[in-house]
Design a protein around this motif. Structure first.
Motif, PDB file in Angstrom:
ATOM      1  N   ILE A  14      42.107  43.336  45.068  1.00 49.22           N
ATOM      2  CA  ILE A  14      40.854  42.854  45.671  1.00 49.22           C
ATOM      3  C   ILE A  14      39.860  43.445  44.962  1.00 49.22           C
ATOM      4  O   ILE A  14      38.719  42.569  44.467  1.00 49.22           O
ATOM      5  N   VAL A  15      39.689  44.650  44.549  1.00 53.56           N
ATOM      6  CA  VAL A  15      38.493  45.273  43.771  1.00 53.56           C
ATOM      7  C   VAL A  15      38.412  44.715  42.436  1.00 53.56           C
ATOM      8  O   VAL A  15      37.270  44.164  42.039  1.00 53.56           O
ATOM      9  N   TRP A  16      39.406  44.529  41.600  1.00 50.69           N
ATOM     10  CA  TRP A  16      39.272  43.879  40.252  1.00 50.69           C
ATOM     11  C   TRP A  16      38.865  42.333  40.493  1.00 50.69           C
ATOM     12  O   TRP A  16      38.180  41.874  39.670  1.00 50.69           O
ATOM     13  N   ALA A  17      39.424  41.713  41.394  1.00 52.81           N
ATOM     14  CA  ALA A  17      39.161  40.133  41.561  1.00 52.81           C
ATOM     15  C   ALA A  17      37.654  40.261  41.957  1.00 52.81           C
ATOM     16  O   ALA A  17      36.773  39.166  41.322  1.00 52.81           O
ATOM     17  N   SER A  18      37.184  41.041  42.898  1.00 52.77           N
ATOM     18  CA  SER A  18      35.694  40.963  43.024  1.00 52.77           C
ATOM     19  C   SER A  18      34.857  41.241  42.139  1.00 52.77           C
ATOM     20  O   SER A  18      33.750  40.843  41.648  1.00 52.77           O
ATOM     21  N   ALA A  19      35.127  42.457  41.249  1.00 57.57           N
ATOM     22  CA  ALA A  19      34.472  42.814  40.102  1.00 57.57           C
ATOM     23  C   ALA A  19      34.316  41.924  39.030  1.00 57.57           C
ATOM     24  O   ALA A  19      33.424  41.454  38.389  1.00 57.57           O
TER      25      ALA A  19
END
Length: 107
Positions: A14-19
């Motif tokens: 979720i973090v990398w997709a959001s970033a």
């Protein structure tokens, strides 16, 4: 412990997709760095969880956490549309994750 690694790997997805969304095509430095580090860390934790968990279970749960989490992030943080169909799809994904966890007796 494999489920903990898998859960953290899913959260990092979720973090990398959001970033990645905020990197604007990898043109902004910090979101790009966060995205790339998150990807690598997520993959490492996924691979560690696969030492114990079956491939199908681990990969399905990992992608499901990422998909449902990115969906929620998009609605709550980015103001994306929250239609009945999209919410129903997310509920089905989460239901599948729960069923996958409950039906796995390898760890």
């Amino acid at each position: 412990m494999a489920w903990v690694y898998l859960g953290v790997a899913g959260l990092l997805e979720i973090v990398w997709a959001s970033a990645m969304k905020h990197s604007e095509g990898f043109t902004k430095l910090w979101p790009t760095i966060i995205s790339l580090v998150g990807m690598v860390a997520s993959m490492i934790l996924l691979s560690i969880s696969m030492k114990t968990l079956p491939l199908g279970t681990a990969y399905s749960v990992w992608t499901g956490i990422g998909a449902a989490g990115a969906f929620i992030f998009g609605i709550v943080i980015l103001g994306e549309q929250a239609s009945f169909g999209r919410i129903a799809a997310a509920v089905l994904i989460v239901s599948g994750l729960i069923l996958m966890k409950l039906s796995d007796n390898s760890a």
